[in-house]
Write a protein that holds these residues in place. Structure first.
Motif: not given
Length: 270
Positions: A13, A41, A94, A122
């Motif tokens: 992330s 995530r 995302q 992402e």
């Protein structure tokens, strides 16, 4: 000294530390347990709720931001066994991150007449954009970028499309062994945030946290006692410095017992 740091971010992330770097950072901090809690995530290299990373116990976790009537709060899920519904919501988030990132980048480049050389992917968050601004020829450092360009109420701020607290907490409760309210004293209305601990989907509150300022944790302690919740704690590390906050041995034992009891059969125990 903490033995468990239950709030750590990686390059999956907006952290600066790769998963492979976690064991060395843990050993440096004398921490034996680390929870990987990347923003919205799941880490692709953590295939089970509990894993071993070169001698460091790694708890697969996640941090999920949700909307409440009094503002946004963050929830931490530990021991993830992802459900279809959680994966679907994370995919949506995302996509929203990428669209939002692109909108912020376009705004910054136009407003500051600069090239950020950053493609939204992402996991992108405002820290990525702030670092890109600091690297560009714009006259802002990282802190200044947040304070004057992309922070809340700044000209290039773009809001996110987040789940409600009720939906987000339910998704985590279905997929995780323990759900904790993150850093309750960081919010504009800590009392309203702590009131969320009454939810059936919340198992714990992050009592130990590096606020980088003096805080009165008494309201957190009272909420934990009132609702019979677990204590969690972590450094919220976005760098490679672990152990700035976390659980000691007895506190981690209580957390570990609850987490182990919730894991599916056949899954390694912490």
């Amino acid at each position: 000294m903490p033995v468990a740091d239950l709030h750590v971010h990686t390059t999956n992330s907006d952290g600066r530390m790769a998963l492979a770097d976690v064991p060395d950072a843990a050993r440096t901090a004398d921490v034996g347990v680390v929870a990987i809690t990347d923003h919205e995530r799941l880490h692709p290299d953590l295939e089970t709720p509990i894993d071993d990373l070169d001698g460091t116990t790694a708890i697969h976790g996640i941090e999920l931001r949700v909307e409440t009537e009094s503002g946004q709060v963050d929830l931490l899920g530990y021991g993830v066994t992802p459900t279809t519904e959680l994966r679907r919501e994370l995919d949506r988030l995302q996509d929203d991150r990428i669209e939002r990132g692109r909108a912020i980048i376009d705004c910054v480049e136009e407003r500051l007449d600069c090239d950020l050389a950053l493609e939204p992917t992402e996991g992108i968050g405002r820290p990525h954009i702030a670092r890109a601004i600091a690297r560009s020829d714009a006259d802002y450092d990282y802190e200044g970028a947040f304070a004057e360009v992309i922070g809340n109420d700044c000209p290039c701020f773009v809001a996110r499309d987040l789940p409600t607290f009720e939906r987000g907490a339910a998704l985590l409760a279905d997929a995780c062994g323990v759900v904790s309210l993150a850093h309750p004293l960081r919010y504009g209305d800590p009392a309203a945030a702590l009131a969320l601990a009454a939810s059936d989907h919340v198992d714990a509150i992050e009592r130990y946290y590096d606020y980088d300022r003096p805080v009165d944790v008494a309201p957190v302690t009272r909420a934990i006692e009132r609702h019979g919740l677990l204590e969690t704690g972590g450094s919220d590390a976005h760098d490679n410095v672990l152990g700035r906050a976390g659980l000691d041995g007895d506190e981690y034992d209580a957390f570990r017992e609850r987490l182990a009891a919730s894991l599916p059969e056949g899954v390694p125990r912490p």
